[in-house]
Design a protein around this motif. Structure first.
Motif, mmCIF file in Angstrom:
data_model
loop_
_atom_site.group_PDB
_atom_site.id
_atom_site.type_symbol
_atom_site.label_atom_id
_atom_site.label_comp_id
_atom_site.label_asym_id
_atom_site.label_seq_id
_atom_site.Cartn_x
_atom_site.Cartn_y
_atom_site.Cartn_z
ATOM 1 N N UNK A 175 0.858 -1.176 0.000
ATOM 2 C CA UNK A 175 0.000 0.000 0.000
ATOM 3 C C UNK A 175 0.899 1.232 0.000
ATOM 4 N N UNK A 176 0.681 2.104 -0.965
ATOM 5 C CA UNK A 176 1.407 3.375 -1.031
ATOM 6 C C UNK A 176 0.349 4.452 -1.025
ATOM 7 N N UNK A 177 0.411 5.325 -0.005
ATOM 8 C CA UNK A 177 -0.626 6.353 0.098
ATOM 9 C C UNK A 177 -0.043 7.652 0.611
ATOM 10 N N UNK A 178 -0.758 8.712 0.306
ATOM 11 C CA UNK A 178 -0.383 10.042 0.772
ATOM 12 C C UNK A 178 -0.891 10.251 2.186
ATOM 13 N N UNK A 179 -0.090 10.903 3.015
ATOM 14 C CA UNK A 179 -0.555 11.324 4.324
ATOM 15 C C UNK A 179 -1.549 12.456 4.122
ATOM 16 N N UNK A 180 -2.564 12.486 4.942
ATOM 17 C CA UNK A 180 -3.542 13.556 4.834
ATOM 18 C C UNK A 180 -3.103 14.852 5.495
ATOM 19 N N UNK A 181 -2.101 14.780 6.371
ATOM 20 C CA UNK A 181 -1.721 15.962 7.150
ATOM 21 C C UNK A 181 -0.260 16.368 7.015
ATOM 22 N N UNK A 182 0.556 15.528 6.371
ATOM 23 C CA UNK A 182 1.986 15.814 6.264
ATOM 24 C C UNK A 182 2.428 15.657 4.808
ATOM 25 N N UNK A 183 3.572 16.262 4.435
ATOM 26 C CA UNK A 183 4.097 16.088 3.081
ATOM 27 C C UNK A 183 4.831 14.738 2.970
ATOM 28 N N UNK A 184 4.091 13.674 3.173
ATOM 29 C CA UNK A 184 4.682 12.347 3.318
ATOM 30 C C UNK A 184 3.935 11.340 2.457
ATOM 31 N N UNK A 185 4.704 10.425 1.873
ATOM 32 C CA UNK A 185 4.153 9.239 1.210
ATOM 33 C C UNK A 185 4.479 8.054 2.110
ATOM 34 N N UNK A 186 3.486 7.254 2.407
ATOM 35 C CA UNK A 186 3.691 6.070 3.251
ATOM 36 C C UNK A 186 3.756 4.838 2.358
ATOM 37 N N UNK B 215 9.529 -10.227 8.105
ATOM 38 C CA UNK B 215 10.010 -8.845 8.186
ATOM 39 C C UNK B 215 11.032 -8.557 7.093
ATOM 40 N N UNK B 216 11.868 -9.561 6.781
ATOM 41 C CA UNK B 216 12.907 -9.384 5.770
ATOM 42 C C UNK B 216 12.288 -9.083 4.405
ATOM 43 N N UNK B 217 11.233 -9.801 4.062
ATOM 44 C CA UNK B 217 10.556 -9.579 2.781
ATOM 45 C C UNK B 217 9.920 -8.192 2.771
ATOM 46 N N UNK B 218 9.293 -7.813 3.866
ATOM 47 C CA UNK B 218 8.685 -6.476 3.960
ATOM 48 C C UNK B 218 9.722 -5.389 3.727
ATOM 49 N N UNK B 219 10.827 -5.480 4.438
ATOM 50 C CA UNK B 219 11.877 -4.466 4.324
ATOM 51 C C UNK B 219 12.455 -4.414 2.913
ATOM 52 N N UNK B 220 12.663 -5.577 2.310
ATOM 53 C CA UNK B 220 13.222 -5.641 0.951
ATOM 54 C C UNK B 220 12.332 -4.876 -0.019
ATOM 55 N N UNK B 221 11.028 -5.147 0.019
ATOM 56 C CA UNK B 221 10.126 -4.517 -0.948
ATOM 57 C C UNK B 221 9.881 -3.039 -0.641
ATOM 58 N N UNK B 222 9.813 -2.661 0.614
ATOM 59 C CA UNK B 222 9.686 -1.237 0.958
ATOM 60 C C UNK B 222 10.906 -0.487 0.451
ATOM 61 N N UNK B 223 12.094 -1.052 0.675
ATOM 62 C CA UNK B 223 13.330 -0.411 0.220
ATOM 63 C C UNK B 223 13.367 -0.255 -1.300
ATOM 64 N N UNK B 224 12.866 -1.261 -2.024
ATOM 65 C CA UNK B 224 12.848 -1.178 -3.487
ATOM 66 C C UNK B 224 12.017 0.014 -3.955
ATOM 67 N N UNK B 225 10.847 0.197 -3.379
ATOM 68 C CA UNK B 225 9.980 1.301 -3.789
ATOM 69 C C UNK B 225 10.587 2.642 -3.367
ATOM 70 N N UNK B 226 11.135 2.697 -2.174
ATOM 71 C CA UNK B 226 11.764 3.942 -1.695
ATOM 72 C C UNK B 226 12.925 4.342 -2.593
ATOM 73 N N UNK B 227 13.713 3.376 -3.041
ATOM 74 C CA UNK B 227 14.844 3.682 -3.924
ATOM 75 C C UNK B 227 14.373 4.312 -5.230
#
Length: 73
Positions: free
Chosen positions: A33-44, A52-64
């Motif tokens: 899930x990639x979404x905009x924060x409603x109150x901050x200039x942030x993408x979550x 946890x390892x799989x989660x971190x791997x895929x989050x890092x890929x999108x962040x990169x």
């Protein structure tokens, strides 16, 4: 992560492609899930997966991709 423009970051074709790639890789074993924060200039960027390892791997890929495209504030 803080971004210059939430809509620009979220609607970037390369970011969307990275999200789609992760969703396909996760299949039925998780979700992204990639979404905009409603109150901050942030993408979550949130991933649910079997470990946890799989989660971190895929989050890092999108962040990169977000970083590489120059959306970071």
């Amino acid at each position: 992560m803080k971004v210059k423009s939430k809509p620009d970051a979220q609607n970037d074709p390369d970011v969307q492609a990275a999200v789609a790639k992760v969703a396909e890789a996760l299949g039925d074993t998780g979700r992204i899930l990639v979404r905009e924060s409603g109150t901050e200039p942030v993408i979550r960027v949130m991933v649910e997966a079997e470990s946890d390892e799989v989660c971190e791997k895929y989050v890092d890929e999108v962040i990169e991709v977000i970083k590489a495209k120059g959306h970071i504030a």
